[in-house]
Design an enzyme around this catalytic site. Sequence first.
Site, short mmCIF file in Angstrom:
data_model
loop_
_atom_site.label_atom_id
_atom_site.label_comp_id
_atom_site.label_asym_id
_atom_site.label_seq_id
_atom_site.Cartn_x
_atom_site.Cartn_y
_atom_site.Cartn_z
N GLU A 1 40.29 60.28 -120.39
CA GLU A 1 40.62 61.65 -120.74
C GLU A 1 42.27 60.95 -121.92
O GLU A 1 42.07 59.59 -121.54
CB GLU A 1 41.40 61.85 -119.60
CG GLU A 1 39.73 62.55 -118.61
CD GLU A 1 41.47 62.94 -117.13
OE1 GLU A 1 40.58 63.58 -115.85
OE2 GLU A 1 42.33 62.15 -116.48
N GLU B 1 28.66 62.09 -117.48
CA GLU B 1 27.28 62.10 -117.59
C GLU B 1 27.01 62.18 -119.22
O GLU B 1 25.94 62.14 -119.54
CB GLU B 1 26.53 64.22 -117.21
CG GLU B 1 26.85 63.61 -115.78
CD GLU B 1 28.18 64.35 -115.04
OE1 GLU B 1 27.55 64.64 -114.24
OE2 GLU B 1 28.77 64.07 -115.54
N CYS C 1 28.51 69.65 -119.00
CA CYS C 1 27.42 68.10 -118.97
C CYS C 1 26.11 68.87 -118.50
O CYS C 1 24.80 68.39 -119.07
CB CYS C 1 27.93 67.43 -117.40
SG CYS C 1 29.50 66.27 -118.17
N CYS D 1 29.05 68.81 -113.89
CA CYS D 1 29.66 70.65 -114.22
C CYS D 1 28.67 71.40 -115.11
O CYS D 1 27.21 70.83 -115.75
CB CYS D 1 30.99 70.67 -115.13
SG CYS D 1 30.80 69.42 -116.78
N HIS E 1 32.60 63.33 -120.06
CA HIS E 1 32.29 63.51 -118.79
C HIS E 1 31.77 62.23 -118.74
O HIS E 1 31.56 61.95 -119.20
CB HIS E 1 31.44 64.96 -118.38
CG HIS E 1 32.85 66.39 -118.50
ND1 HIS E 1 32.46 67.55 -117.62
CD2 HIS E 1 34.04 65.69 -119.21
CE1 HIS E 1 33.49 68.09 -118.21
NE2 HIS E 1 34.64 67.75 -118.80
#
Length: 256
Positions: free
Chosen positions: A47, A60, A89, A86, A58
């Site tokens: 982040e 993945e 991803c 999510c 992310h």
Amino acid sequence: MQVKDSAELLSEAEKVKQMKHHIPISDYSVGAVLTTDRGDFHGMNLEIEGVGLYESMHAEQSAVHHAISEGAVPPFHSIAITDSPCGLCRQFMVETGSVKMPVILKDKTMSLGEYLPNAFTPATVGKPLLGQVPAIKLKPTCELPTELHKTAHMMCNRSQSSWMRAPAAVALQHAEGIVSGVFLESVAHNPSVNPATGAVNKLLLKGISPSAVTKAVLAYVDTPTIDHKFNTIRILQILCGLKEEDISFVKEDIDE
């Protein structure tokens, strides 16, 4: 190549989760291990403070970016994740054509296609799968005076930008060598990977602090559809503490 079972992959993903992340917004770490024809690739989330979560990466995405930028060719074999993927991803992974790939979690294993049925894919809009060798070749418009410049140019050819035709790559210099990241454009737009974020993410996966970066080079095709230069400067200033004069640029022409 030794084939690891699900338990081993999950254990490895957990070790990645426990590594030092840069997650100042959520303070929630995720680890992933992607198995491919070129070996296993780790992924962790990242982040950026002061920037919206749409610029985050992310775990993945990280693993897929790591694999593609290092020359692994999809469809991929499997992915083990410490948390359920999510929607963003799932979309990003589906675009590699790896719909039969097992997604391994602690409590269950399902195929990626089961996680995202009736998906919007590159084939829907007549675009190549994410991770296919791009049809375009690039030619630098300036000299490549250092290994850092040459790496950025070479990696730019591994970038994929089907809609915007705006490939880009970032190479980072640190005391132990060079790491690089590439722009991977999703046909659904939102899960795209920024090359500067991808490069810093690789650095973190090596256990190296972003503050260790001393110089950077962005190689990119200059188009009105995206401002790679602005995005790179902003991200590297925040994550690595670089000044604008520490960042060099190589403009590329598409060699039709």
